[in-house]
Design a protein around this motif. Structure first.
Motif, PDB file in Angstrom:
ATOM      1  N   VAL A  82      -0.739  -6.749   3.499  1.00 53.10           N
ATOM      2  CA  VAL A  82      -0.365  -6.269   2.188  1.00 53.10           C
ATOM      3  C   VAL A  82      -0.939  -4.843   1.678  1.00 53.10           C
ATOM      4  O   VAL A  82      -0.358  -4.282   0.948  1.00 53.10           O
ATOM      5  N   ILE A  83      -2.131  -4.496   2.083  1.00 49.36           N
ATOM      6  CA  ILE A  83      -2.819  -3.186   1.479  1.00 49.36           C
ATOM      7  C   ILE A  83      -1.939  -2.065   2.051  1.00 49.36           C
ATOM      8  O   ILE A  83      -1.309  -1.239   1.244  1.00 49.36           O
ATOM      9  N   ILE A  84      -1.529  -2.040   3.372  1.00 50.62           N
ATOM     10  CA  ILE A  84      -0.885  -1.017   4.072  1.00 50.62           C
ATOM     11  C   ILE A  84       0.409  -0.978   3.132  1.00 50.62           C
ATOM     12  O   ILE A  84       1.089   0.116   2.875  1.00 50.62           O
ATOM     13  N   THR A  85       1.245  -1.996   3.135  1.00 48.78           N
ATOM     14  CA  THR A  85       2.615  -1.798   2.472  1.00 48.78           C
ATOM     15  C   THR A  85       2.539  -1.383   0.929  1.00 48.78           C
ATOM     16  O   THR A  85       3.354  -0.790   0.333  1.00 48.78           O
ATOM     17  N   GLN A  86       1.379  -1.996   0.274  1.00 46.28           N
ATOM     18  CA  GLN A  86       1.369  -1.571  -1.190  1.00 46.28           C
ATOM     19  C   GLN A  86       0.986   0.081  -1.187  1.00 46.28           C
ATOM     20  O   GLN A  86       1.535   0.593  -2.143  1.00 46.28           O
ATOM     21  N   ILE A  87       0.149   0.465  -0.383  1.00 46.39           N
ATOM     22  CA  ILE A  87      -0.302   1.997  -0.153  1.00 46.39           C
ATOM     23  C   ILE A  87       1.156   2.824   0.016  1.00 46.39           C
ATOM     24  O   ILE A  87       1.371   3.716  -0.518  1.00 46.39           O
ATOM     25  N   LEU A  88       1.761   2.354   1.012  1.00 48.98           N
ATOM     26  CA  LEU A  88       3.142   2.881   1.226  1.00 48.98           C
ATOM     27  C   LEU A  88       4.040   2.978  -0.140  1.00 48.98           C
ATOM     28  O   LEU A  88       4.648   3.926  -0.303  1.00 48.98           O
ATOM     29  N   ASP A  89       4.023   1.690  -0.801  1.00 44.07           N
ATOM     30  CA  ASP A  89       5.027   1.744  -1.800  1.00 44.07           C
ATOM     31  C   ASP A  89       4.599   2.540  -2.900  1.00 44.07           C
ATOM     32  O   ASP A  89       5.396   3.189  -3.652  1.00 44.07           O
ATOM     33  N   VAL A  90       3.295   2.769  -3.024  1.00 38.22           N
ATOM     34  CA  VAL A  90       2.686   3.554  -4.291  1.00 38.22           C
ATOM     35  C   VAL A  90       2.966   4.971  -3.645  1.00 38.22           C
ATOM     36  O   VAL A  90       3.504   5.739  -4.619  1.00 38.22           O
ATOM     37  N   ILE A  91       2.792   5.375  -2.540  1.00 39.82           N
ATOM     38  CA  ILE A  91       3.022   6.892  -2.241  1.00 39.82           C
ATOM     39  C   ILE A  91       4.777   7.011  -2.369  1.00 39.82           C
ATOM     40  O   ILE A  91       4.916   8.215  -2.960  1.00 39.82           O
ATOM     41  N   ILE A  92       5.420   6.438  -1.705  1.00 37.39           N
ATOM     42  CA  ILE A  92       6.870   6.679  -2.084  1.00 37.39           C
ATOM     43  C   ILE A  92       7.438   6.644  -3.635  1.00 37.39           C
ATOM     44  O   ILE A  92       8.195   7.397  -3.879  1.00 37.39           O
ATOM     45  N   THR A  93       6.839   5.474  -4.272  1.00 33.67           N
ATOM     46  CA  THR A  93       7.171   5.568  -5.705  1.00 33.67           C
ATOM     47  C   THR A  93       6.585   6.606  -6.513  1.00 33.67           C
ATOM     48  O   THR A  93       7.219   7.137  -7.505  1.00 33.67           O
ATOM     49  N   VAL A  94       5.534   7.248  -6.169  1.00 33.19           N
ATOM     50  CA  VAL A  94       5.035   8.216  -7.024  1.00 33.19           C
ATOM     51  C   VAL A  94       5.864   9.587  -6.516  1.00 33.19           C
ATOM     52  O   VAL A  94       6.139  10.216  -7.357  1.00 33.19           O
ATOM     53  N   HIS A  95       6.142   9.623  -5.172  1.00 32.59           N
ATOM     54  CA  HIS A  95       6.980  10.938  -4.919  1.00 32.59           C
ATOM     55  C   HIS A  95       8.412  10.626  -5.619  1.00 32.59           C
ATOM     56  O   HIS A  95       8.624  11.647  -6.017  1.00 32.59           O
ATOM     57  N   ALA A  96       8.835   9.714  -5.639  1.00 34.48           N
ATOM     58  CA  ALA A  96      10.311   9.522  -6.328  1.00 34.48           C
ATOM     59  C   ALA A  96      10.291   9.623  -7.623  1.00 34.48           C
ATOM     60  O   ALA A  96      11.065  10.344  -8.229  1.00 34.48           O
ATOM     61  N   LEU A  97       9.333   9.191  -8.078  1.00 36.50           N
ATOM     62  CA  LEU A  97       9.097   9.271  -9.728  1.00 36.50           C
ATOM     63  C   LEU A  97       8.687  10.942 -10.203  1.00 36.50           C
ATOM     64  O   LEU A  97       9.311  11.269 -11.129  1.00 36.50           O
TER      65      LEU A  97
ATOM     66  N   GLY B 182      -1.692   4.127 -13.027  1.00 40.67           N
ATOM     67  CA  GLY B 182      -0.913   2.779 -13.506  1.00 40.67           C
ATOM     68  C   GLY B 182      -0.577   2.056 -12.229  1.00 40.67           C
ATOM     69  O   GLY B 182      -0.714   0.863 -11.855  1.00 40.67           O
ATOM     70  N   LEU B 183       0.236   2.719 -11.180  1.00 39.47           N
ATOM     71  CA  LEU B 183       0.711   2.201  -9.658  1.00 39.47           C
ATOM     72  C   LEU B 183      -0.398   1.635  -8.850  1.00 39.47           C
ATOM     73  O   LEU B 183      -0.465   0.490  -8.435  1.00 39.47           O
ATOM     74  N   LEU B 184      -1.572   2.524  -9.015  1.00 44.48           N
ATOM     75  CA  LEU B 184      -2.805   1.979  -7.893  1.00 44.48           C
ATOM     76  C   LEU B 184      -3.447   0.928  -8.758  1.00 44.48           C
ATOM     77  O   LEU B 184      -3.634  -0.186  -8.056  1.00 44.48           O
ATOM     78  N   LEU B 185      -3.459   0.835 -10.023  1.00 51.06           N
ATOM     79  CA  LEU B 185      -4.311  -0.508 -10.623  1.00 51.06           C
ATOM     80  C   LEU B 185      -3.234  -1.708 -10.488  1.00 51.06           C
ATOM     81  O   LEU B 185      -3.791  -2.592 -10.214  1.00 51.06           O
ATOM     82  N   LEU B 186      -2.083  -1.318 -10.586  1.00 50.41           N
ATOM     83  CA  LEU B 186      -1.045  -2.504 -10.385  1.00 50.41           C
ATOM     84  C   LEU B 186      -1.136  -3.012  -9.016  1.00 50.41           C
ATOM     85  O   LEU B 186      -0.945  -4.437  -8.728  1.00 50.41           O
ATOM     86  N   SER B 187      -1.186  -2.118  -8.071  1.00 47.34           N
ATOM     87  CA  SER B 187      -1.139  -2.636  -6.600  1.00 47.34           C
ATOM     88  C   SER B 187      -2.538  -3.082  -6.235  1.00 47.34           C
ATOM     89  O   SER B 187      -2.575  -4.114  -5.726  1.00 47.34           O
ATOM     90  N   LEU B 188      -3.599  -2.786  -6.666  1.00 44.92           N
ATOM     91  CA  LEU B 188      -4.946  -3.231  -6.509  1.00 44.92           C
ATOM     92  C   LEU B 188      -4.977  -4.639  -7.277  1.00 44.92           C
ATOM     93  O   LEU B 188      -5.467  -5.640  -6.566  1.00 44.92           O
ATOM     94  N   THR B 189      -4.471  -4.918  -8.362  1.00 46.51           N
ATOM     95  CA  THR B 189      -4.330  -6.089  -8.961  1.00 46.51           C
ATOM     96  C   THR B 189      -3.503  -7.195  -7.838  1.00 46.51           C
ATOM     97  O   THR B 189      -3.925  -8.335  -7.908  1.00 46.51           O
ATOM     98  N   ALA B 190      -2.473  -6.668  -7.711  1.00 46.24           N
ATOM     99  CA  ALA B 190      -1.441  -7.348  -6.932  1.00 46.24           C
ATOM    100  C   ALA B 190      -2.334  -8.070  -5.512  1.00 46.24           C
ATOM    101  O   ALA B 190      -2.104  -8.982  -5.196  1.00 46.24           O
ATOM    102  N   VAL B 191      -2.930  -7.169  -4.957  1.00 51.26           N
ATOM    103  CA  VAL B 191      -3.574  -7.502  -3.487  1.00 51.26           C
ATOM    104  C   VAL B 191      -4.883  -8.334  -4.145  1.00 51.26           C
ATOM    105  O   VAL B 191      -4.731  -9.208  -3.157  1.00 51.26           O
ATOM    106  N   LEU B 192      -5.554  -8.144  -4.841  1.00 48.71           N
ATOM    107  CA  LEU B 192      -6.618  -8.954  -5.297  1.00 48.71           C
ATOM    108  C   LEU B 192      -6.326 -10.572  -5.774  1.00 48.71           C
ATOM    109  O   LEU B 192      -6.558 -11.449  -5.318  1.00 48.71           O
ATOM    110  N   MET B 193      -5.002 -10.415  -6.345  1.00 49.28           N
ATOM    111  CA  MET B 193      -4.468 -11.857  -6.924  1.00 49.28           C
ATOM    112  C   MET B 193      -4.047 -12.474  -5.531  1.00 49.28           C
ATOM    113  O   MET B 193      -4.349 -13.860  -5.353  1.00 49.28           O
ATOM    114  N   VAL B 194      -3.259 -11.808  -4.864  1.00 48.43           N
ATOM    115  CA  VAL B 194      -2.716 -12.471  -3.758  1.00 48.43           C
ATOM    116  C   VAL B 194      -3.838 -12.965  -2.734  1.00 48.43           C
ATOM    117  O   VAL B 194      -3.859 -14.066  -2.166  1.00 48.43           O
ATOM    118  N   SER B 195      -4.706 -12.195  -2.510  1.00 51.25           N
ATOM    119  CA  SER B 195      -5.975 -12.524  -1.660  1.00 51.25           C
ATOM    120  C   SER B 195      -6.770 -13.620  -1.826  1.00 51.25           C
ATOM    121  O   SER B 195      -6.943 -14.398  -1.133  1.00 51.25           O
TER     122      SER B 195
END
Length: 132
Positions: free
Chosen positions: A32-47, A71-84
């Motif tokens: 979950v953490i690895i895919t969230q990090i990749l998603d944030v990196i690619i999304t920030v690049h795209a945006l 914003g994206l890091l906070l959202l991803s961190l929240t998602a990882v914590l909630m799912v975990s």
């Protein structure tokens, strides 16, 4: 077999089961953490570089409130914590029932990982189509 030997054997079985559970937990959380990090990196690049617009209303609200990266890091961190937390509480409950904890971990971590992989794939295909 003596009671002492049986007790030692059961302790070894419990230790092995605990090690396997710890490995499952680390594998799920790591995925979950690895895919969230990749998603944030690619999304920030795209945006920021490509001028792509965020379509997720929750992510867009986080971006508007805290900025793109925070914003994206906070959202991803929240998602990882909630799912975990939900997954591990459910897995702990499963150890006292007949439902194996490994299935609960699969049900908890796999969908989040799969959604992130889909988002990463979509963003990558969008970036490739914009660059070509």
């Amino acid at each position: 077999m003596s009671i002492k030997n049986e007790y030692l054997r059961l302790n070894r079985v419990e230790d092995i089961a605990e090690q396997i559970g710890g490995a499952q937990r680390m594998l799920g959380i790591s995925a979950v953490i690895i895919t969230q990090i990749l998603d944030v990196i690619i999304t920030v690049h795209a945006l920021t570089i490509s001028g792509v617009v965020e379509l997720n209303p929750i992510a867009l609200a986080a971006i508007n409130a805290f900025g793109t990266i925070r914003g994206l890091l906070l959202l991803s961190l929240t998602a990882v914590l909630m799912v975990s937390l939900v997954t591990e509480f459910a897995a702990a409950y499963c150890t006292s029932s007949n439902f194996p904890a490994v299935y609960m971990r699969l049900l908890g971590y796999l969908p989040m990982t799969a959604v992130s992989v889909v988002a990463i794939s979509y963003n990558m295909s969008l970036l490739i189509s914009l660059s070509g």
